[in-house]
Design a protein around this motif. Structure first.
Motif, PDB file in Angstrom:
ATOM      1  N   ASN A  23      -2.706 -22.242  14.143  1.00 27.00           N
ATOM      2  CA  ASN A  23      -1.520 -21.855  14.910  1.00 27.00           C
ATOM      3  C   ASN A  23      -0.903 -20.608  14.295  1.00 27.00           C
ATOM      4  N   VAL A  24      -0.538 -19.651  15.135  1.00 25.80           N
ATOM      5  CA  VAL A  24       0.006 -18.373  14.660  1.00 25.80           C
ATOM      6  C   VAL A  24       1.354 -18.115  15.317  1.00 25.80           C
ATOM      7  N   ARG A  25       2.365 -17.801  14.493  1.00 27.02           N
ATOM      8  CA  ARG A  25       3.690 -17.413  14.982  1.00 27.02           C
ATOM      9  C   ARG A  25       4.099 -16.103  14.321  1.00 27.02           C
ATOM     10  N   LYS A  26       4.870 -15.297  15.050  1.00 25.39           N
ATOM     11  CA  LYS A  26       5.290 -14.003  14.513  1.00 25.39           C
ATOM     12  C   LYS A  26       6.789 -13.808  14.682  1.00 25.39           C
ATOM     13  N   ASN A  27       7.402 -13.182  13.666  1.00 17.99           N
ATOM     14  CA  ASN A  27       8.817 -12.793  13.700  1.00 17.99           C
ATOM     15  C   ASN A  27       8.934 -11.363  13.205  1.00 17.99           C
ATOM     16  N   GLU A  28       9.963 -10.657  13.656  1.00 18.08           N
ATOM     17  CA  GLU A  28      10.096  -9.258  13.249  1.00 18.08           C
ATOM     18  C   GLU A  28      11.558  -8.860  13.186  1.00 18.08           C
ATOM     19  N   ASN A  29      11.896  -8.080  12.137  1.00 16.33           N
ATOM     20  CA  ASN A  29      13.196  -7.414  12.087  1.00 16.33           C
ATOM     21  C   ASN A  29      12.957  -5.951  11.720  1.00 16.33           C
ATOM     22  N   ASP A  30      14.007  -5.219  11.464  1.00  8.43           N
ATOM     23  CA  ASP A  30      13.859  -3.779  11.235  1.00  8.43           C
ATOM     24  C   ASP A  30      13.045  -3.467   9.982  1.00  8.43           C
ATOM     25  N   ARG A  54      -0.119 -23.725   5.091  1.00 10.95           N
ATOM     26  CA  ARG A  54       0.676 -22.678   5.740  1.00 10.95           C
ATOM     27  C   ARG A  54       0.591 -21.378   4.944  1.00 10.95           C
ATOM     28  N   TYR A  55       0.397 -20.271   5.659  1.00 12.16           N
ATOM     29  CA  TYR A  55       0.302 -18.936   5.059  1.00 12.16           C
ATOM     30  C   TYR A  55       1.327 -18.029   5.737  1.00 12.16           C
ATOM     31  N   ILE A  56       2.213 -17.449   4.954  1.00 16.02           N
ATOM     32  CA  ILE A  56       3.235 -16.548   5.482  1.00 16.02           C
ATOM     33  C   ILE A  56       2.933 -15.143   4.968  1.00 16.02           C
ATOM     34  N   THR A  57       2.707 -14.221   5.880  1.00 17.70           N
ATOM     35  CA  THR A  57       2.415 -12.837   5.504  1.00 17.70           C
ATOM     36  C   THR A  57       3.550 -11.942   5.973  1.00 17.70           C
ATOM     37  N   LEU A  58       4.123 -11.199   5.042  1.00 17.27           N
ATOM     38  CA  LEU A  58       5.223 -10.285   5.345  1.00 17.27           C
ATOM     39  C   LEU A  58       4.749  -8.853   5.141  1.00 17.27           C
ATOM     40  N   GLU A  59       4.798  -8.055   6.211  1.00 16.40           N
ATOM     41  CA  GLU A  59       4.425  -6.642   6.147  1.00 16.40           C
ATOM     42  C   GLU A  59       5.699  -5.814   6.215  1.00 16.40           C
ATOM     43  N   MET A  60       5.852  -4.892   5.268  1.00 13.97           N
ATOM     44  CA  MET A  60       7.104  -4.155   5.126  1.00 13.97           C
ATOM     45  C   MET A  60       6.825  -2.731   4.664  1.00 13.97           C
ATOM     46  N   SER A  61       7.892  -1.976   4.395  1.00 12.72           N
ATOM     47  CA  SER A  61       7.718  -0.614   3.901  1.00 12.72           C
ATOM     48  C   SER A  61       7.053  -0.661   2.539  1.00 12.72           C
ATOM     49  N   PRO A  62       6.298   0.383   2.174  1.00  9.84           N
ATOM     50  CA  PRO A  62       5.574   0.380   0.897  1.00  9.84           C
ATOM     51  C   PRO A  62       6.502   0.168  -0.296  1.00  9.84           C
ATOM     52  N   PHE A  63       6.032  -0.608  -1.264  1.00  7.13           N
ATOM     53  CA  PHE A  63       6.820  -0.841  -2.464  1.00  7.13           C
ATOM     54  C   PHE A  63       6.982   0.432  -3.295  1.00  7.13           C
ATOM     55  N   SER A  64       6.144   1.420  -3.040  1.00  2.97           N
ATOM     56  CA  SER A  64       6.259   2.685  -3.771  1.00  2.97           C
ATOM     57  C   SER A  64       7.427   3.525  -3.269  1.00  2.97           C
ATOM     58  N   ASP A  65       7.952   3.196  -2.077  1.00  8.91           N
ATOM     59  CA  ASP A  65       9.110   3.934  -1.554  1.00  8.91           C
ATOM     60  C   ASP A  65      10.378   3.554  -2.313  1.00  8.91           C
ATOM     61  N   GLU A  66      11.248   4.519  -2.495  1.00 11.59           N
ATOM     62  CA  GLU A  66      12.544   4.228  -3.106  1.00 11.59           C
ATOM     63  C   GLU A  66      13.462   3.658  -2.027  1.00 11.59           C
ATOM     64  N   ALA A  67      13.750   2.378  -2.115  1.00 10.00           N
ATOM     65  CA  ALA A  67      14.599   1.710  -1.125  1.00 10.00           C
ATOM     66  C   ALA A  67      15.470   0.696  -1.837  1.00 10.00           C
ATOM     67  N   PRO A  68      16.651   0.390  -1.293  1.00  5.06           N
ATOM     68  CA  PRO A  68      17.518  -0.613  -1.923  1.00  5.06           C
ATOM     69  C   PRO A  68      16.815  -1.967  -1.988  1.00  5.06           C
ATOM     70  N   VAL A  69      16.907  -2.649  -3.140  1.00  4.07           N
ATOM     71  CA  VAL A  69      16.233  -3.936  -3.277  1.00  4.07           C
ATOM     72  C   VAL A  69      16.948  -5.036  -2.505  1.00  4.07           C
ATOM     73  N   THR A  70      18.150  -4.754  -2.023  1.00  2.00           N
ATOM     74  CA  THR A  70      18.896  -5.772  -1.270  1.00  2.00           C
ATOM     75  C   THR A  70      18.871  -5.504   0.237  1.00  2.00           C
ATOM     76  N   ASP A  71      17.841  -4.801   0.718  1.00  2.00           N
ATOM     77  CA  ASP A  71      17.751  -4.534   2.154  1.00  2.00           C
ATOM     78  C   ASP A  71      17.158  -5.745   2.879  1.00  2.00           C
ATOM     79  N   GLY A  72      16.765  -5.570   4.138  1.00  5.58           N
ATOM     80  CA  GLY A  72      16.264  -6.664   4.949  1.00  5.58           C
ATOM     81  C   GLY A  72      14.999  -7.313   4.409  1.00  5.58           C
ATOM     82  N   ARG A  73      14.241  -6.582   3.583  1.00  4.38           N
ATOM     83  CA  ARG A  73      13.044  -7.171   2.984  1.00  4.38           C
ATOM     84  C   ARG A  73      13.406  -8.373   2.123  1.00  4.38           C
TER      85      ARG A  73
END
Length: 289
Positions: A23-30, A54-73
Motif C-alpha cells: 500500500n502506498v500513500r503520499k503527502n506533500e508540503n512546501d 512500514r517505510y516512510i521516505t521524505l524527499e526534501m531540499s538538499p542537505f548541502s543547501d544552507e537552510a534554517p534547521v527549523t523549517d518545514g523539513r
C-alpha cells in the motif's frame, strides 16, 4: 532483483504494476514530499526485497543547501518519527551505526553525538533545571566490525541487556539506486536494518527479532554504486555495463559529502530530540545540543 539500493521507494518504482500486499500513500508540503509504503505480507516483501512493515521516505531540499534547521523539513521529520515510535514513555536507545572515519559512512556516529541524552537525569535535576518531565534517552555509536571486532548487532544487543530500552532507533548511511536521491532523502522504517546491505556487504540484522525490542531505522542515502550511476547517465542497460567494465565494486559519493553528512546529522538529531522530548520547544532543544 538486480538493483542495489536501501530505499523501499526505489524498489517499488522499479515495478510498474500494482503489487498485492503493498500500500502506498503520499503527502506533500512546501518543503517535503512524503511517501509511506506498507508491506503487509511475505509474498510482497520477497518481491520488493524488503521486510514486512512500514517505510516512510521524505524527499526534501538538499542537505548541502544552507537552510534554517527549523523549517518545514523538521516538522515532517518529527511527525514521521513519532508515528513510528511505540506508545509509552520507556527508555529509547539511539544507536549511530557506521564508520566515523569515513565521511560517507559517518552519518550514524555524527547524529548520535548530537542526541540529548537524558537517562541519567533524575526528577530532582529536572526540577532544578526547569526542564520538566523528560523521556529517558541513551545514545551510543557502535563503530564497525573491522575496527572493533564486534558486530553492531552484538554491541546494541549487549547494551539493551543493561539499559532495557522500550525501543531502539538506529541511524545509518544508506545506498541509493539513483544519484538524484543522494543527500536529499530520508528513509525511516519499523523493520530494522542490515548494515551495509545496500553496497553488498550486509552484516547481521538489527531488528526486533534479534534485539528483543522494536527497532526503528533511519537513514540518508550518501552513496550510489557505479553501475547504477553509469546506467542512469548513459541509458545503457546495467547488464551491458557489467559485461564491458569492472565497476561492480565501485561506490560513488557526491563531492560535497562532508557538508551533506554534517547538515543531515544535525537535522536528524534535532528531529529525534524533538520527537522524544515533546515538552521542549525546538529552540530549547537547539540550545541543549
Amino acid at each position: 532483483m538486480d538493483f542495489r539500493t536501501d530505499l523501499a521507494l526505489e524498489r517499488r518504482e522499479m515495478i510498474k504494476t500494482d503489487i498485492p500486499g503493498v500500500n502506498v500513500r503520499k503527502n506533500e508540503n512546501d518543503e517535503c514530499h512524503t511517501t509511506i509504503i506498507e508491506i503487509t505480507d511475505e509474498k510482497a516483501a520477497k518481491r520488493l526485497g524488503k521486510g514486512v512493515g512500514r517505510y516512510i521516505t521524505l524527499e526534501m531540499s538538499p542537505f548541502s543547501d544552507e537552510a534554517p534547521v527549523t523549517d518545514g523539513r523538521l516538522d515532517s521529520l518529527v511527525k514521521s518519527i513519532r508515528s513510528l515510535l511505540p506508545a509509552g514513555k520507556g527508555t529509547v536507545l539511539v544507536a549511530g551505526v557506521g564508520n566515523p572515519e569515513l565521511t560517507a559512512d559517518a552519518l550514524g556516529p555524527m547524529t548520535a553525538s548530537h542526541i540529548f541524552a537524558t537517562r541519567h537525569i533524575d526528577e530532582n535535576l529536572e526540577q532544578k533545571t526547569g526542564l520538566g518531565s523528560l523521556r529517558p534517552v541513551a545514545a551510543v555509536s557502535t563503530g564497525v566490525l573491522g575496527k572493533t571486532g564486534i558486530e553492531s548487532s552484538e554491541y546494541i544487543e549487549s547494551i539493551c541487556k543493561a539499559v532495557k530500552p522500550a525501543c531502539v532507533v538506529t541511524i545509518d548511511a544508506l545506498a541509493a539506486g539513483s544519484v538524484s536521491r543522494l543527500g536529499n532523502t530520508v528513509q525511516m522504517s519499523d523493520t530494522g536494518i542490515a548494515p551495509g546491505s545496500g553496497i553488498g556487504n550486509a552484516r547481521k540484522r538489527i531488528d526486533e527479532k534479534s534485539i528483543g525490542v522494536p527497532v526503528i531505522a533511519i537513514g540518508v542515502p550518501t552513496v550510489v554504486d557505479a553501475i547504477s550511476l553509469t546506467a542512469e547517465i548513459s541509458g545503457i542497460a546495467k547488464d551491458k555495463i557489467k559485461g564491458e567494465f569492472d565497476t561492480d565494486n565501485l561506490i560513488v559519493a557526491p563531492k560535497d559529502i562532508d557538508l551533506i553528512t554534517k547538515n543531515a546529522s544535525y537535522i536528524l538529531a534535532l528531529a529525534l530530540n524533538c520527537a522524544l522530548q515533546p515538552t521542549l520547544t525546538p529552540e530549547e532543544i537547539y540550545g541543549l545540543m
